[in-house]
Scaffold this active site. Structure first.
Site, PDB file in Angstrom:
ATOM      1  N   TYR A  20     -39.938-147.223  18.801  1.00 11.20           N
ATOM      2  CA  TYR A  20     -39.808-145.844  18.308  1.00 11.20           C
ATOM      3  C   TYR A  20     -40.072-145.886  16.811  1.00 11.20           C
ATOM      4  O   TYR A  20     -39.252-146.331  16.019  1.00 11.20           O
ATOM      5  CB  TYR A  20     -38.429-145.248  18.620  1.00 11.20           C
ATOM      6  CG  TYR A  20     -38.064-145.278  20.094  1.00 11.20           C
ATOM      7  CD1 TYR A  20     -39.045-145.378  21.074  1.00 11.20           C
ATOM      8  CD2 TYR A  20     -36.737-145.214  20.517  1.00 11.20           C
ATOM      9  CE1 TYR A  20     -38.719-145.436  22.418  1.00 11.20           C
ATOM     10  CE2 TYR A  20     -36.405-145.260  21.860  1.00 11.20           C
ATOM     11  CZ  TYR A  20     -37.402-145.379  22.796  1.00 11.20           C
ATOM     12  OH  TYR A  20     -37.074-145.434  24.126  1.00 11.20           O
TER      13      TYR A  20
ATOM     14  N   PRO B 198     -34.329-137.672  31.174  1.00 10.21           N
ATOM     15  CA  PRO B 198     -33.496-136.882  32.095  1.00 10.21           C
ATOM     16  C   PRO B 198     -33.852-135.392  32.097  1.00 10.21           C
ATOM     17  O   PRO B 198     -33.682-134.720  33.113  1.00 10.21           O
ATOM     18  CB  PRO B 198     -32.068-137.112  31.559  1.00 10.21           C
ATOM     19  CG  PRO B 198     -32.245-137.498  30.126  1.00 10.21           C
ATOM     20  CD  PRO B 198     -33.525-138.274  30.086  1.00 10.21           C
ATOM     21  N   LEU B 199     -34.351-134.909  30.960  1.00  7.70           N
ATOM     22  CA  LEU B 199     -34.734-133.490  30.911  1.00  7.70           C
ATOM     23  C   LEU B 199     -36.248-133.323  31.090  1.00  7.70           C
ATOM     24  O   LEU B 199     -36.805-132.270  30.773  1.00  7.70           O
ATOM     25  CB  LEU B 199     -34.276-132.856  29.586  1.00  7.70           C
ATOM     26  CG  LEU B 199     -32.746-132.781  29.427  1.00  7.70           C
ATOM     27  CD1 LEU B 199     -32.360-132.310  28.024  1.00  7.70           C
ATOM     28  CD2 LEU B 199     -32.120-131.864  30.487  1.00  7.70           C
TER      29      LEU B 199
ATOM     30  N   SER C 291     -38.593-134.564  29.368  1.00  8.43           N
ATOM     31  CA  SER C 291     -39.093-134.284  28.012  1.00  8.43           C
ATOM     32  C   SER C 291     -38.878-132.828  27.594  1.00  8.43           C
ATOM     33  O   SER C 291     -39.680-132.268  26.848  1.00  8.43           O
ATOM     34  CB  SER C 291     -40.577-134.660  27.881  1.00  8.43           C
ATOM     35  OG  SER C 291     -40.789-135.977  28.288  1.00  8.43           O
TER      36      SER C 291
ATOM     37  N   LYS D  49     -36.859-123.849  28.475  1.00 10.10           N
ATOM     38  CA  LYS D  49     -37.333-123.061  27.319  1.00 10.10           C
ATOM     39  C   LYS D  49     -38.843-122.908  27.302  1.00 10.10           C
ATOM     40  O   LYS D  49     -39.371-122.128  26.534  1.00 10.10           O
ATOM     41  CB  LYS D  49     -36.972-123.766  26.005  1.00 10.10           C
ATOM     42  CG  LYS D  49     -35.544-124.005  25.758  1.00 10.10           C
ATOM     43  CD  LYS D  49     -35.405-125.024  24.632  1.00 10.10           C
ATOM     44  CE  LYS D  49     -36.170-126.284  24.995  1.00 10.10           C
ATOM     45  NZ  LYS D  49     -36.049-127.353  24.012  1.00 10.10           N
TER      46      LYS D  49
ATOM     47  N   GLN E  53     -32.768-149.524  32.837  1.00  9.77           N
ATOM     48  CA  GLN E  53     -33.162-148.187  32.357  1.00  9.77           C
ATOM     49  C   GLN E  53     -34.550-147.876  32.898  1.00  9.77           C
ATOM     50  O   GLN E  53     -35.465-148.689  32.784  1.00  9.77           O
ATOM     51  CB  GLN E  53     -33.170-148.156  30.819  1.00  9.77           C
ATOM     52  CG  GLN E  53     -33.403-146.745  30.298  1.00  9.77           C
ATOM     53  CD  GLN E  53     -33.395-146.619  28.775  1.00  9.77           C
ATOM     54  OE1 GLN E  53     -34.332-146.103  28.189  1.00  9.77           O
ATOM     55  NE2 GLN E  53     -32.329-147.088  28.157  1.00  9.77           N
TER      56      GLN E  53
ATOM     57  N   SER F 231     -35.890-152.738  31.375  1.00 11.51           N
ATOM     58  CA  SER F 231     -36.421-151.376  31.486  1.00 11.51           C
ATOM     59  C   SER F 231     -37.864-151.423  31.965  1.00 11.51           C
ATOM     60  O   SER F 231     -38.599-152.356  31.608  1.00 11.51           O
ATOM     61  CB  SER F 231     -36.346-150.701  30.106  1.00 11.51           C
ATOM     62  OG  SER F 231     -36.783-149.375  30.195  1.00 11.51           O
ATOM     63  N   ASN F 232     -38.230-150.429  32.757  1.00 10.95           N
ATOM     64  CA  ASN F 232     -39.598-150.329  33.303  1.00 10.95           C
ATOM     65  C   ASN F 232     -39.934-151.518  34.203  1.00 10.95           C
ATOM     66  O   ASN F 232     -41.094-151.934  34.288  1.00 10.95           O
ATOM     67  CB  ASN F 232     -40.630-150.194  32.167  1.00 10.95           C
ATOM     68  CG  ASN F 232     -40.393-148.950  31.344  1.00 10.95           C
ATOM     69  OD1 ASN F 232     -40.481-147.836  31.855  1.00 10.95           O
ATOM     70  ND2 ASN F 232     -40.042-149.114  30.072  1.00 10.95           N
TER      71      ASN F 232
HETATM   72  N1  LIG Z   1     -37.071-147.197  28.353  1.00 13.75           N
HETATM   73  C1  LIG Z   1     -38.133-146.447  28.138  1.00 13.75           C
HETATM   74  O1  LIG Z   1     -39.292-146.858  28.335  1.00 13.75           O
HETATM   75  C2  LIG Z   1     -37.915-145.040  27.650  1.00 13.75           C
HETATM   76  C3  LIG Z   1     -38.953-144.085  27.786  1.00 13.75           C
HETATM   77  C4  LIG Z   1     -38.681-142.799  27.324  1.00 13.75           C
HETATM   78  C5  LIG Z   1     -37.470-142.484  26.771  1.00 13.75           C
HETATM   79  N2  LIG Z   1     -36.500-143.418  26.632  1.00 13.75           N
HETATM   80  C6  LIG Z   1     -35.173-143.098  26.050  1.00 13.75           C
HETATM   81  O2  LIG Z   1     -34.636-142.013  26.766  1.00 13.75           O
HETATM   82  C7  LIG Z   1     -34.270-140.970  25.863  1.00 13.75           C
HETATM   83  C8  LIG Z   1     -34.445-139.638  26.541  1.00 13.75           C
HETATM   84  O3  LIG Z   1     -35.807-139.371  26.813  1.00 13.75           O
HETATM   85  P1  LIG Z   1     -36.640-138.291  25.979  1.00 13.75           P
HETATM   86  O4  LIG Z   1     -35.908-137.960  24.741  1.00 13.75           O
HETATM   87  O5  LIG Z   1     -38.018-138.822  25.838  1.00 13.75           O
HETATM   88  O6  LIG Z   1     -36.720-137.076  26.965  1.00 13.75           O
HETATM   89  P2  LIG Z   1     -35.618-136.064  27.573  1.00 13.75           P
HETATM   90  O7  LIG Z   1     -34.255-136.527  27.302  1.00 13.75           O
HETATM   91  O8  LIG Z   1     -36.030-135.817  28.964  1.00 13.75           O
HETATM   92  O9  LIG Z   1     -35.936-134.728  26.768  1.00 13.75           O
HETATM   93  C9  LIG Z   1     -35.575-134.618  25.436  1.00 13.75           C
HETATM   94  C10 LIG Z   1     -36.069-133.288  24.861  1.00 13.75           C
HETATM   95  O10 LIG Z   1     -35.452-132.186  25.533  1.00 13.75           O
HETATM   96  C11 LIG Z   1     -35.167-131.146  24.608  1.00 13.75           C
HETATM   97  N3  LIG Z   1     -33.704-130.928  24.638  1.00 13.75           N
HETATM   98  C12 LIG Z   1     -32.725-131.851  24.527  1.00 13.75           C
HETATM   99  N4  LIG Z   1     -31.511-131.291  24.631  1.00 13.75           N
HETATM  100  C13 LIG Z   1     -31.712-129.977  24.819  1.00 13.75           C
HETATM  101  C14 LIG Z   1     -30.864-128.860  24.994  1.00 13.75           C
HETATM  102  N5  LIG Z   1     -29.531-128.995  25.022  1.00 13.75           N
HETATM  103  N6  LIG Z   1     -31.408-127.651  25.164  1.00 13.75           N
HETATM  104  C15 LIG Z   1     -32.722-127.497  25.147  1.00 13.75           C
HETATM  105  N7  LIG Z   1     -33.610-128.505  24.982  1.00 13.75           N
HETATM  106  C16 LIG Z   1     -33.103-129.739  24.825  1.00 13.75           C
HETATM  107  C17 LIG Z   1     -35.676-131.626  23.243  1.00 13.75           C
HETATM  108  O11 LIG Z   1     -37.053-131.239  23.110  1.00 13.75           O
HETATM  109  P3  LIG Z   1     -37.540-129.858  22.391  1.00 13.75           P
HETATM  110  O12 LIG Z   1     -36.501-129.466  21.424  1.00 13.75           O
HETATM  111  O13 LIG Z   1     -38.850-130.237  21.772  1.00 13.75           O
HETATM  112  O14 LIG Z   1     -37.712-128.901  23.518  1.00 13.75           O
HETATM  113  C18 LIG Z   1     -35.625-133.127  23.424  1.00 13.75           C
HETATM  114  O15 LIG Z   1     -36.474-133.833  22.542  1.00 13.75           O
HETATM  115  C19 LIG Z   1     -35.206-141.190  24.669  1.00 13.75           C
HETATM  116  O16 LIG Z   1     -34.755-140.538  23.498  1.00 13.75           O
HETATM  117  C20 LIG Z   1     -35.209-142.686  24.585  1.00 13.75           C
HETATM  118  O17 LIG Z   1     -34.046-143.131  23.892  1.00 13.75           O
HETATM  119  C21 LIG Z   1     -36.710-144.681  27.087  1.00 13.75           C
END
Ligand SMILES: NC(=O)c1ccc[n+]([C@@H]2O[C@H](COP(=O)([O-])OP(=O)(O)OC[C@H]3O[C@@H](n4cnc5c(N)ncnc54)[C@H](OP(=O)(O)O)[C@@H]3O)[C@@H](O)[C@H]2O)c1
Length: 311
Positions: free
Chosen positions: A58, A206-207, A209, A215, A176, A156-157
């Site tokens: 990151y 989980p969301l 992205s 929204k 993960q 992970s992965n």
């Molecule tokens: N191991 C791996 O290969 C891997 C890959 C991906 C991610 N990850 C980890 O997993 C974490 C979670 O994944 P992610 O952040 O990519 O995706 P995510 O959790 O699915 O989605 C996050 C996005 O959702 C929106 N959001 C979050 N909370 C919200 C709320 N309460 N209300 C409205 N919108 C909200 C924000 O985007 P907006 O504000 O732009 O709408 C935020 O950036 C990452 O931060 C990272 O630490 C790991």
């Protein structure tokens, strides 16, 4: 707020954690500013959101560096359960994945320096490479665990086969991988093995992205280079169908007086493979909003309705 122990470890945390790929994460989100990341990390500290997920990649490096700076400035290192990941390196401008014991041990040392700490609570191999036997890679982390440098081991992965090989000596504590209502493949692929072997499954995206937060619309435009312009569930007919399902989630959420994001995150806690969640955020308000998940109680009918909507 009731803390929860991540199964397979002695790490006890707020079950709503913090994904930090947007902290210094301009590679995924070109318009994000470092200051926003510093701010929401401090909000997380102030509100007991104590399970943070970062990685070398990151930034690369910036997310860990900013986290290290914030934890040093606030003197909060011991309040936070810190998870990080590594496996990638740049060779002649190309990203190469390396799980060799020597590289993983070096990567842990470099993460410790960037995070300004002398221990990492949970260290994951971020992705498998093609050559290293998985049990050798995990064995290298076990040595670091025995020395107290890391407290728990994650991968992970990894596919189910790779996970089985990685865990041949029983050293893997946490897995993960992607899991959300749109992509539920891991209910069949990884959940059975993790449940059987007391390994905690931490879902990323989980969301989806942000798509599952309700929204976005048909005409939402993401900045050039943004991660979401490259994801299949944001393209064409699949995107339209996903938006329609999110509208049905909105009906359920409104009926309960909760936000869609909280409804979705609460539903994951009904999956017995999952102990903790790491929704990513971009602003402090989202840290606080996601915490409200802990107040959501789903009825049997609501759990079933959401299950069927995304079956
Ligand atoms: N191991 C791996 O290969 C891997 C890959 C991906 C991610 N990850 C980890 O997993 C974490 C979670 O994944 P992610 O952040 O990519 O995706 P995510 O959790 O699915 O989605 C996050 C996005 O959702 C929106 N959001 C979050 N909370 C919200 C709320 N309460 N209300 C409205 N919108 C909200 C924000 O985007 P907006 O504000 O732009 O709408 C935020 O950036 C990452 O931060 C990272 O630490 C790991």
């Amino acid at each position: 707020m009731k803390k929860r122990t991540i199964r397979g470890t002695d790490l006890t945390v707020n079950p709503i954690g913090l994904g930090t790929n947007a902290v210094g994460g301009q590679r995924l989100y070109p318009t994000i500013e470092d200051e926003a990341g510093r701010k929401f990390l401090k909000t997380a500290i102030d509100h007991g959101v104590d399970f943070w997920d970062t990685a070398f990649i990151y930034g690369p490096k910036y997310s860990e560096e900013i986290i290290g700076e914030v934890l040093t400035e606030t003197k909060a290192r011991n309040q936070i359960v810190l998870a990080t990941k590594a496996a990638q390196k740049m060779v002649d401008g190309t990203m190469v994945v390396d799980n060799s014991p020597a590289f993983l041990q070096q990567a842990v040392q470099e993460s410790l320096e960037r995070l300004q700490t002398d221990y990492i609570d949970l260290f994951y191999i971020h992705s498998p490479d093609e050559d290293t036997p998985k049990y050798e890679a995990v064995g290298a982390l076990q040595e670091l665990k025995e020395k107290g440098v890391i407290r728990a081991i994650g991968v992970s992965n990894f596919s189910e086969e790779q996970l089985k090989e990685a865990n041949q000596d029983g050293y893997v504590n946490v897995v993960q991988d992607e899991y959300n209502l749109i992509n539920r493949e891991n209910e069949k692929k990884l959940f059975p093995y993790t449940r059987e072997h007391t390994i905690s499954f931490v879902p990323f995206f989980p969301l989806a992205s942000g798509l599952l937060a309700g929204k976005y619309a048909k005409d939402t435009v993401f900045p050039e280079g943004d991660l979401r312009t490259r994801k299949s569930h944001f393209q064409g007919d699949a995107y339209i169908q996903n938006l329609q399902k999110v509208e049905q989630l909105r009906d359920i959420a409104e009926g309960k007086g909760v936000e869609i994001a909280n409804l979705v995150l609460a539903w994951y806690f009904t999956q017995d493979a999952i102990d903790v969640m790491i929704p990513g955020v971009k602003r402090s308000e989202q840290v606080l909003d996601n915490l409200k998940t802990l107040e959501v109680r789903l009825s049997h009918d609501e759990i079933t309705a959401i299950d069927q909507l995304f079956s």
